[in-house]
Design a protein around this motif. Structure first.
Motif, PDB file in Angstrom:
ATOM      1  N   ALA A 375      -3.014  60.884  35.979  1.00 33.76           N
ATOM      2  CA  ALA A 375      -2.367  59.597  36.257  1.00 33.76           C
ATOM      3  C   ALA A 375      -2.358  58.717  35.011  1.00 33.76           C
ATOM      4  O   ALA A 375      -1.312  58.221  34.599  1.00 33.76           O
ATOM      5  N   ARG A 376      -3.520  58.521  34.410  1.00 30.66           N
ATOM      6  CA  ARG A 376      -3.619  57.683  33.225  1.00 30.66           C
ATOM      7  C   ARG A 376      -4.698  58.254  32.307  1.00 30.66           C
ATOM      8  O   ARG A 376      -5.643  58.899  32.761  1.00 30.66           O
ATOM      9  N   ILE A 377      -4.530  57.980  31.038  1.00 26.53           N
ATOM     10  CA  ILE A 377      -5.544  58.284  30.022  1.00 26.53           C
ATOM     11  C   ILE A 377      -5.914  56.960  29.372  1.00 26.53           C
ATOM     12  O   ILE A 377      -5.065  56.293  28.782  1.00 26.53           O
ATOM     13  N   GLU A 378      -7.171  56.568  29.527  1.00 28.28           N
ATOM     14  CA  GLU A 378      -7.613  55.268  29.038  1.00 28.28           C
ATOM     15  C   GLU A 378      -8.759  55.461  28.054  1.00 28.28           C
ATOM     16  O   GLU A 378      -9.473  56.468  28.089  1.00 28.28           O
ATOM     17  N   PHE A 379      -8.930  54.453  27.200  1.00 32.26           N
ATOM     18  CA  PHE A 379      -9.997  54.469  26.204  1.00 32.26           C
ATOM     19  C   PHE A 379     -10.830  53.197  26.356  1.00 32.26           C
ATOM     20  O   PHE A 379     -10.291  52.122  26.641  1.00 32.26           O
ATOM     21  N   GLU A 380     -12.125  53.344  26.153  1.00 33.17           N
ATOM     22  CA  GLU A 380     -13.045  52.214  26.170  1.00 33.17           C
ATOM     23  C   GLU A 380     -13.845  52.209  24.874  1.00 33.17           C
ATOM     24  O   GLU A 380     -14.216  53.261  24.363  1.00 33.17           O
ATOM     25  N   GLY A 381     -14.101  51.019  24.366  1.00 31.76           N
ATOM     26  CA  GLY A 381     -14.916  50.876  23.164  1.00 31.76           C
ATOM     27  C   GLY A 381     -14.125  50.687  21.896  1.00 31.76           C
ATOM     28  O   GLY A 381     -14.705  50.353  20.855  1.00 31.76           O
ATOM     29  N   ASN A 382     -12.817  50.906  21.934  1.00 32.77           N
ATOM     30  CA  ASN A 382     -12.011  50.703  20.730  1.00 32.77           C
ATOM     31  C   ASN A 382     -11.497  49.268  20.687  1.00 32.77           C
ATOM     32  O   ASN A 382     -10.871  48.792  21.625  1.00 32.77           O
ATOM     33  N   ARG A 383     -11.795  48.611  19.588  1.00 37.19           N
ATOM     34  CA  ARG A 383     -11.343  47.234  19.401  1.00 37.19           C
ATOM     35  C   ARG A 383     -10.299  47.140  18.293  1.00 37.19           C
ATOM     36  O   ARG A 383      -9.293  46.464  18.454  1.00 37.19           O
ATOM     37  N   ARG A 384     -10.536  47.830  17.162  1.00 34.11           N
ATOM     38  CA  ARG A 384      -9.579  47.788  16.063  1.00 34.11           C
ATOM     39  C   ARG A 384      -8.561  48.927  16.167  1.00 34.11           C
ATOM     40  O   ARG A 384      -7.386  48.731  15.892  1.00 34.11           O
ATOM     41  N   ILE A 385      -9.047  50.102  16.523  1.00 29.48           N
ATOM     42  CA  ILE A 385      -8.182  51.280  16.587  1.00 29.48           C
ATOM     43  C   ILE A 385      -7.378  51.213  17.887  1.00 29.48           C
ATOM     44  O   ILE A 385      -7.949  51.149  18.974  1.00 29.48           O
ATOM     45  N   SER A 386      -6.082  51.205  17.778  1.00 32.64           N
ATOM     46  CA  SER A 386      -5.237  51.073  18.958  1.00 32.64           C
ATOM     47  C   SER A 386      -5.246  52.359  19.778  1.00 32.64           C
ATOM     48  O   SER A 386      -5.542  53.453  19.267  1.00 32.64           O
ATOM     49  N   ASP A 387      -4.913  52.202  21.063  1.00 31.02           N
ATOM     50  CA  ASP A 387      -4.789  53.373  21.928  1.00 31.02           C
ATOM     51  C   ASP A 387      -3.745  54.346  21.401  1.00 31.02           C
ATOM     52  O   ASP A 387      -3.885  55.570  21.556  1.00 31.02           O
ATOM     53  N   ARG A 388      -2.722  53.824  20.769  1.00 37.32           N
ATOM     54  CA  ARG A 388      -1.646  54.677  20.270  1.00 37.32           C
ATOM     55  C   ARG A 388      -2.174  55.678  19.245  1.00 37.32           C
ATOM     56  O   ARG A 388      -1.807  56.859  19.273  1.00 37.32           O
ATOM     57  N   LEU A 389      -3.057  55.224  18.349  1.00 36.91           N
ATOM     58  CA  LEU A 389      -3.605  56.126  17.341  1.00 36.91           C
ATOM     59  C   LEU A 389      -4.512  57.176  17.965  1.00 36.91           C
ATOM     60  O   LEU A 389      -4.540  58.332  17.529  1.00 36.91           O
ATOM     61  N   LEU A 390      -5.264  56.788  18.992  1.00 36.56           N
ATOM     62  CA  LEU A 390      -6.154  57.751  19.644  1.00 36.56           C
ATOM     63  C   LEU A 390      -5.378  58.741  20.503  1.00 36.56           C
ATOM     64  O   LEU A 390      -5.747  59.919  20.595  1.00 36.56           O
ATOM     65  N   ARG A 391      -4.318  58.275  21.141  1.00 38.23           N
ATOM     66  CA  ARG A 391      -3.535  59.170  22.001  1.00 38.23           C
ATOM     67  C   ARG A 391      -2.882  60.299  21.207  1.00 38.23           C
ATOM     68  O   ARG A 391      -2.564  61.350  21.770  1.00 38.23           O
ATOM     69  N   ARG A 392      -2.676  60.098  19.911  1.00 33.87           N
ATOM     70  CA  ARG A 392      -2.068  61.147  19.102  1.00 33.87           C
ATOM     71  C   ARG A 392      -2.928  62.400  19.061  1.00 33.87           C
ATOM     72  O   ARG A 392      -2.421  63.502  18.830  1.00 33.87           O
ATOM     73  N   GLU A 393      -4.239  62.234  19.274  1.00 35.23           N
ATOM     74  CA  GLU A 393      -5.143  63.378  19.208  1.00 35.23           C
ATOM     75  C   GLU A 393      -5.365  64.038  20.566  1.00 35.23           C
ATOM     76  O   GLU A 393      -6.059  65.050  20.648  1.00 35.23           O
ATOM     77  N   ILE A 394      -4.806  63.470  21.635  1.00 33.87           N
ATOM     78  CA  ILE A 394      -5.051  63.959  22.983  1.00 33.87           C
ATOM     79  C   ILE A 394      -3.946  64.939  23.376  1.00 33.87           C
ATOM     80  O   ILE A 394      -2.747  64.625  23.289  1.00 33.87           O
ATOM     81  N   LEU A 395      -4.350  66.129  23.798  1.00 33.62           N
ATOM     82  CA  LEU A 395      -3.392  67.152  24.213  1.00 33.62           C
ATOM     83  C   LEU A 395      -2.967  66.991  25.665  1.00 33.62           C
ATOM     84  O   LEU A 395      -1.926  67.501  26.063  1.00 33.62           O
ATOM     85  N   LEU A 396      -3.795  66.309  26.473  1.00 34.13           N
ATOM     86  CA  LEU A 396      -3.394  66.027  27.846  1.00 34.13           C
ATOM     87  C   LEU A 396      -2.241  65.026  27.847  1.00 34.13           C
ATOM     88  O   LEU A 396      -2.164  64.148  26.989  1.00 34.13           O
ATOM     89  N   ARG A 397      -1.362  65.150  28.823  1.00 31.84           N
ATOM     90  CA  ARG A 397      -0.229  64.248  28.946  1.00 31.84           C
ATOM     91  C   ARG A 397      -0.197  63.658  30.350  1.00 31.84           C
ATOM     92  O   ARG A 397      -0.431  64.368  31.331  1.00 31.84           O
TER      93      ARG A 397
END
Length: 818
Positions: A375-397
């Motif tokens: 349903a959703r992929i969420e991140f916790e603990g990132n303040r400077r690094i945007s979700d967009r940059l982290l999602r690039r490394e995630i193979l799940l969609r």
């Protein structure tokens, strides 16, 4: 029909009676707010630091409203929940037209200072870190909580136990200053003796020899000479429990499924100062040895996936029961369903023991969920690094089927991105919505520092060891880029490097890198001490720019292209010529594959690195290399020890009538064959070159002698066995073999056959300690070199020179290892 009618009437009457009774009870319980007295005033007493307004904010009871005893109880609990009060009491006093409430509070004193007695400054810093990890809030400026002080005592006792003092006593004292309403908290640590294991005795074992049981222990083992500085043999409660569980697992892996290992009994043998030598007695009740009986699986559905049936074939009826194998089969079954997006609601291996036949019937019961979509992929603990940059490394969609194997690979990609600290499965939370058949994946991350300066150190091949500083900035522009500046220097080298790395350029898999560099290295091309030092010293200086790009081919491999433009000044290959200046351009193609589990000290996996480069300009040459590394945990030590292997092949050749220059040839770098230092072995050659009298006075137009010319080909193989002895200390037996040879002839040079293409081997032991500030290993190498050169060579002037390489070596290196 009559009985049905009467039954309905009776049921109806019972329901009416129940409703009437419920309403009566509620009416009796409910306060009669119309008759309750009105709160006419509310007075707060006893507070010194906390203002009345802050206390009134947490009270639900208000002036002018009817008095409610239940609301007063809630107010008392609310004030306690603040954590600032030691005691709270609300009193009621009658007045002419209502009631007057008095809120009496006793504030907790403020922590003024926290002191630790009986510890050093370093231990105090470590202890403070441990309390922070336990989320114990005993800091100056905060209210003192006696419950937190009690928790802190237990954490300190566990901390002392982990350091090898299981009998340490921890006392606390709260020294309160009534005048300032503050308190000093003092923790006194009385360490007591340290328990040293001198002997381990097993009581009750019959089927398994005591010698075999001792091998299963990790901590409760007598200290040997090589483990004098390790923590093995130091008794702690936590280590004793770990070894007890290891013994239980040892028996269960050999069919003794119901073996019982009791608590260790400590028998003091001798006392020496602050150390007590112990004999540890471990009681054991083995029980019968079981074999596998019937093996079945229940998944709540008619068809069982073929992969599940294949996993069950690992357990054959009649074989000796092995608890680890059973757990492995259960994990493989769970993985099969999880890979299809069906997270098992429950996965159990039910065991039915038959005492008469000593058989264990196994029932694998799986309750898989329907196929779940992300349903959703969420991140916790990132303040400077945007979700967009982290999602690039995630193979799940999002919207696709959940795949647990993709999640694991995504976590590995996150760890290698350089944006966050390593992430594992304990940092992932799965929120499953069974009704909608969806799962929300939440990943907790911890960002790396935005920028910082670190000390660095290591070994730079023939340039030798170095120390330096490194500045690094991560995602300053919000693009996930990494900017680095390194300055390093050593006895034989100094480098300055400025590089910029941008991953996932324009949301594509492409990675681009830009580097500006200035390098200088010098080394003795032959460290035998037999030849003129002026002939053996090689140096070079490089300044230039490099642009590179890479593209992932698969999840673990990538290919790339690099362009480098540089100016080089270097010593010539043969004596008699002045230093040469080169301007060259290099085009390189590379490929790498990495399946290791960690960047530092991997335990399993492999890496491949292949490259081919072509240089033009003043240097016309081609260079190719292939490197392979392999890591495998030792199954006989449950993966604690690691095998490591490395193979290297490289070749360089000139074209357009040119030879490979000195700074691109291969010399021993002190790393490939650890028993030989930098420049200690390599091909030697007799040379005879024409010179002018100004270049070499008295040489009559020629200059002859012997020089170390390096090779144009190199091959090496290394193997080592890593034995960790402590957190940062390891013992590493090794065996190395290497060869450096000249394949392409050089005009005017006669290569000495005895030194060309000679395989050098080295074996020995390496003590490796990882330095805390540099993050690099300090290596002390004791080596024996079975194959080496030991012969006399005649120079051009008739002199005899003995070329003799050492048989035994003791070396110290900083950085660089498999």
């Amino acid at each position: 029909m009559i009985w049905k009618k009467r039954g309905g009437e009776v049921l109806g009457r019972l329901l009416l009676a129940f409703v009437w009774l419920t309403m009566s009870v509620r009416a009796a319980e409910a306060p009669d707010l119309e008759e309750a007295p009105i709160v006419r005033s509310l007075v707060i007493q006893g507070n010194r630091r906390i203002p009345d307004s802050a206390i009134r904010f947490h009270l639900r009871t208000k002036v002018g409203e009817p008095f409610d005893p239940r609301r007063v109880e809630q107010d008392v609990r609310a004030l306690y929940a603040i954590g600032a009060f030691r005691a709270v009491r609300i009193e009621r006093a009658a007045v002419a037209d209502g009631v007057r409430l008095i809120v009496r509070v006793e504030e907790r004193p403020i922590v003024r200072r926290v002191r630790y007695e009986g510890v050093t400054a370093a231990q105090e810093a470590d202890l403070a870190q441990r309390l922070r990890e336990a989320k114990i809030e005993l800091h100056p400026g905060r209210p003192c909580d006696s419950q937190e002080v009690w928790r802190a005592r237990h954490v300190i006792a566990r901390w002392a136990d982990e350091r090898g003092f299981p009998w340490a006593r921890v006392e606390s004292e709260e020294r309160e200053d009534v005048g300032s309403a503050s308190v000093d908290i003092v923790f006194r640590i009385a360490w007591g003796p340290r328990g040293i294991v001198r002997d381990v005795v097993f009581r009750g074992n019959q089927a398994v020899a005591s010698a075999e049981l001792r091998k299963a222990l990790r901590w409760l083992r007598p200290r040997s000479v090589f483990r004098r500085f390790s923590q093995r043999g130091v008794y702690t409660r936590a280590r004793a429990e770990e070894d007890r569980q290891r013994l239980v697992a040892f028996y269960q892996e050999r069919g003794y499924a119901r073996a019982d290992v009791g608590e260790p009994v400590l028998v003091p043998i001798a006392e020496r100062g602050r150390r007590v030598h112990l004999r540890v007695e471990i009681p054991i009740r083995e029980g019968p040895q079981y074999r596998v009986g019937e093996v079945r699986v229940e998944a709540g559905e008619s068809s069982i996936p073929p992969a599940v049936r294949a996993a069950l074939q690992a357990l054959e009826p009649g074989e000796v029961y092995n608890a680890r194998k059973v757990q492995g089969v259960l994990e493989r079954i769970r993985t099969v369903y999880a890979a299809a997006g069906r997270i098992p609601m429950r996965a159990d291996a039910l065991q039915d023991f038959d005492e008469a036949t000593a058989r264990v019937s196994l029932l694998f019961r799986i309750e898989p969920s329907p196929p779940l979509r992300v349903a959703r992929i969420e991140f916790e603990g990132n303040r400077r690094i945007s979700d967009r940059l982290l999602r690039r490394e995630i193979l799940l969609r999002e919207g696709e089927l959940y795949d647990e194997s993709r999640l694991d690979r995504s976590l590995m990609r996150l760890a290698r991105s350089g944006l966050v600290h390593p992430v594992d499965r304990k940092d992932v939370e799965l929120d499953v919505d069974r009704e909608r058949q969806e799962v929300t994946v939440t990943i907790r991350v911890r960002e790396v520092d935005r920028q910082g300066i670190w000390m660095i150190g290591g070994s730079n091949g023939v340039g030798g060891g170095y120390l330096g500083v490194m500045y690094r900035a991560v995602s300053v522009l919000g693009l996930g880029e990494m900017l680095g500046l390194e300055a390093m220097a050593g006895p034989r080298m100094h480098n300055v490097l400025l590089d910029l790395l941008v991953r996932r350029v324009a949301n594509t898999p492409v990675t681009l890198g830009l580097s500006l560099f200035s390098r200088f290295s010098r080394f003795d091309a032959l460290s035998l001490g037999a030849l003129d030092a002026a002939l053996d010293r090689i140096w070079y200086r490089q300044r230039g720019i490099r642009l590179s790009g890479s593209y992932p081919i698969t999840e673990f491999s990538s290919a790339g292209l690099g362009v480098q433009i540089e100016r080089v000044r270097a010593t010539p290959l043969l004596p008699g010529d002045p230093p040469s200046r080169f301007a060259r351009r290099t085009l390189a193609v590379f490929w790498n594959r990495d399946t290791t589990d960690a960047t530092l000290d991997p335990r399993h996996g492999a890496t491949w690195l292949a490259s081919v480069s072509v240089s033009g300009g003043d240097v016309a040459m081609m260079k190719s290399s292939l490197e392979y590394r392999r890591y495998a945990p030792d199954p006989f030590t449950d993966g604690r020890h690691t095998f490591a292997f490395r193979g290297v092949l490289a070749h360089a050749a000139g074209f357009r009538g040119q030879i490979v220059p000195s700074f691109e040839r291969f010399f021993s770098d002190g790393q490939l064959v650890r028993g030989f230092s930098v420049g200690e072995f390599g091909p030697l050659a007799r040379y005879r070159v024409a010179v002018t009298p100004a270049e070499a006075p008295g040489q009559a137009g020629t200059l002859s002698g012997i020089a170390a010319i390096g090779g144009d080909s190199v091959a090496a193989w290394q193997a080592e066995y890593r034995v960790p002895l402590a957190t940062r200390f390891a013992l590493v037996p090794f065996f190395d073999a290497g060869i450096i040879s000249v394949v392409h002839p050089i005009e005017g040079v006669s290569v000495l056959r005895a030194t060309n293409a000679l395989v050098r081997t080295s074996t020995g032991i390496e003590w490796r300690f990882r330095l805390p500030l540099l993050g690099q290993p300090l290596r002390v190498i004791w080596a024996f070199n079975p194959t080496r050169v030991d012969q006399w060579v005649r120079l051009g002037d008739g002199r005899l020179v003995r070329l003799r390489e050492r048989a035994w070596r003791v070396r110290a290196l900083l950085g660089g290892s498999l």
